[in-house]
Design a protein around this motif. Structure first.
Motif, short mmCIF file in Angstrom:
data_model
loop_
_atom_site.label_atom_id
_atom_site.label_comp_id
_atom_site.label_asym_id
_atom_site.label_seq_id
_atom_site.Cartn_x
_atom_site.Cartn_y
_atom_site.Cartn_z
N LEU A 1 0.79 -1.30 -0.12
CA LEU A 1 0.10 0.04 -0.05
C LEU A 1 0.84 1.34 -0.02
O LEU A 1 0.52 2.23 -0.60
CB LEU A 1 -0.81 -0.06 1.15
CG LEU A 1 -2.02 -1.04 1.10
CD1 LEU A 1 -2.94 -1.30 2.37
CD2 LEU A 1 -2.90 -0.89 -0.19
N ASP A 2 2.10 1.14 0.72
CA ASP A 2 2.92 2.45 0.63
C ASP A 2 3.41 2.49 -0.57
O ASP A 2 3.61 3.85 -1.06
CB ASP A 2 4.04 2.28 1.63
CG ASP A 2 3.74 2.50 3.16
OD1 ASP A 2 2.46 2.84 3.47
OD2 ASP A 2 4.30 1.93 3.94
N ASN B 1 2.14 1.84 -3.49
CA ASN B 1 0.93 2.24 -4.16
C ASN B 1 0.74 3.68 -4.16
O ASN B 1 0.54 4.47 -5.04
CB ASN B 1 -0.13 1.41 -3.85
CG ASN B 1 -1.44 1.50 -4.97
OD1 ASN B 1 -1.43 1.16 -5.94
ND2 ASN B 1 -2.22 2.55 -4.62
N GLU B 2 0.99 4.22 -2.81
CA GLU B 2 0.63 5.49 -2.39
C GLU B 2 1.73 6.52 -3.19
O GLU B 2 1.18 7.47 -3.65
CB GLU B 2 0.86 5.40 -0.87
CG GLU B 2 -0.02 6.89 -0.32
CD GLU B 2 -1.64 6.68 -0.54
OE1 GLU B 2 -2.14 7.42 -1.08
OE2 GLU B 2 -2.17 5.63 -0.45
N GLN B 3 2.91 6.10 -3.40
CA GLN B 3 3.98 6.75 -3.82
C GLN B 3 3.58 6.89 -5.51
O GLN B 3 3.75 7.84 -6.04
CB GLN B 3 5.34 6.27 -3.77
CG GLN B 3 5.87 6.41 -2.51
CD GLN B 3 7.13 5.77 -2.15
OE1 GLN B 3 7.90 5.38 -3.17
NE2 GLN B 3 7.74 5.51 -0.94
N ALA C 1 0.74 6.73 -6.88
CA ALA C 1 -0.60 7.27 -6.93
C ALA C 1 -0.02 8.74 -6.94
O ALA C 1 -0.71 9.60 -7.53
CB ALA C 1 -1.40 7.06 -5.96
N GLU C 2 0.87 9.13 -6.04
CA GLU C 2 1.20 10.42 -5.96
C GLU C 2 1.92 11.16 -7.42
O GLU C 2 1.62 12.19 -7.87
CB GLU C 2 2.31 10.55 -4.92
CG GLU C 2 2.62 12.10 -4.52
CD GLU C 2 1.59 13.19 -4.34
OE1 GLU C 2 0.63 12.79 -3.71
OE2 GLU C 2 1.65 14.33 -4.77
N GLU D 1 -8.90 0.76 -0.93
CA GLU D 1 -7.47 0.84 -0.35
C GLU D 1 -6.37 1.34 -1.27
O GLU D 1 -5.21 1.71 -1.03
CB GLU D 1 -7.22 -0.27 0.12
CG GLU D 1 -8.15 -1.18 1.17
CD GLU D 1 -7.44 -1.87 2.48
OE1 GLU D 1 -6.36 -1.12 2.80
OE2 GLU D 1 -7.83 -2.81 2.89
N ALA E 1 -5.26 3.86 -3.88
CA ALA E 1 -5.42 4.87 -4.68
C ALA E 1 -4.59 5.00 -5.96
O ALA E 1 -3.80 4.34 -6.08
CB ALA E 1 -4.61 6.13 -4.01
#
Ligand code: MG
Ligand code: ZN
Length: 216
Positions: A10-11, A13-15, A17-18, A126, A128
């Protein structure tokens, strides 16, 4: 151990997504991640939105599906750029898939990007994609207990569209308690009652969308 692995995924993925968000912003594209269970009306909403905003807003579409390109073919007939992602059995889109799609769309000529996620009320919440807003479609035939069964999805949504309100006379669905349940877990959420089939109150959704676009 398993929990740590999920957190790492998830971390990461978050990067990604940013990175997607920056790509969208640098092209002035406003992106909406459309979430719902199968059959609630994501594709119908995209079609109704295209119809409403034709000639006014330049729209692009990403279609996420487990397999097939049926929805993308229907939307492609409307003359908007559409890109199909098949997840090959995967139950959600992730930021990496979205990045590939973004690089294959004419972002310079898109103002509003509608992303149809895989029909599933669990994990798409979950992951993004870099979207600006998450919009959840819930429909009358699904019943009014969904906020209790899938709280994360309702908690994360910026707007909830209650679709198929033309079926209210035939089915048991308490809109008031449904809306109260959502507000209790998500105070800032906007709730709309619409019917993509009849066009009923679609304009309220379109007005909200135009306000979001003007803030872009
Ligand atoms: Mg669909
Ligand atoms: Zn999934």
């Amino acid at each position: 151990m398993k929990i740590k692995v999920l957190k790492d995924i998830l971390d990461a993925n978050e990067q990604l997504a940013e990175r997607n968000r920056q790509l969208l912003d640098s092209n002035s594209v406003f992106a909406v991640n459309l979430l719902s269970s199968p059959g609630a009306g994501k594709t119908s909403l995209i079609l109704a939105t295209i119809k409403s905003l034709k000639g006014e807003i330049k729209i692009g579409v990403i279609e996420g599906d487990v397999s097939s390109s049926l929805d993308a073919e229907v939307i492609g007939k409307e003359g908007v750029p559409v890109l199909q992602i098949n997840t090959g059995g995967g139950c959600h889109l992730d930021a990496n898939m979205a990045y590939t799609a973004l690089n294959n769309l004419p972002l310079k000529s898109i103002e509003l990007l509608l992303i149809e996620n895989v029909g599933n009320l669990i994990c798409p919440a979950e992951f993004a994609l870099g979207e600006h807003k998450k919009v959840l479609i819930s429909s009358i035939p699904e019943g009014d207990d969904k906020p209790f069964k899938y709280p994360l999805m309702f908690h994360k949504a910026d707007a909830v569209l209650i679709n198929k309100i033309d079926l209210l006379p035939y089915l048991k669905f308490d809109i008031q308690s449904f809306s109260q349940a959502i507000k209790a877990m998500n105070q800032a959420v906007e709730i709309f009652q619409i019917s993509c089939a009849t066009g009923q109150r679609i304009q309220e959704w379109i007005s909200w969308l135009l306000i979001q676009l003007s803030k872009r």
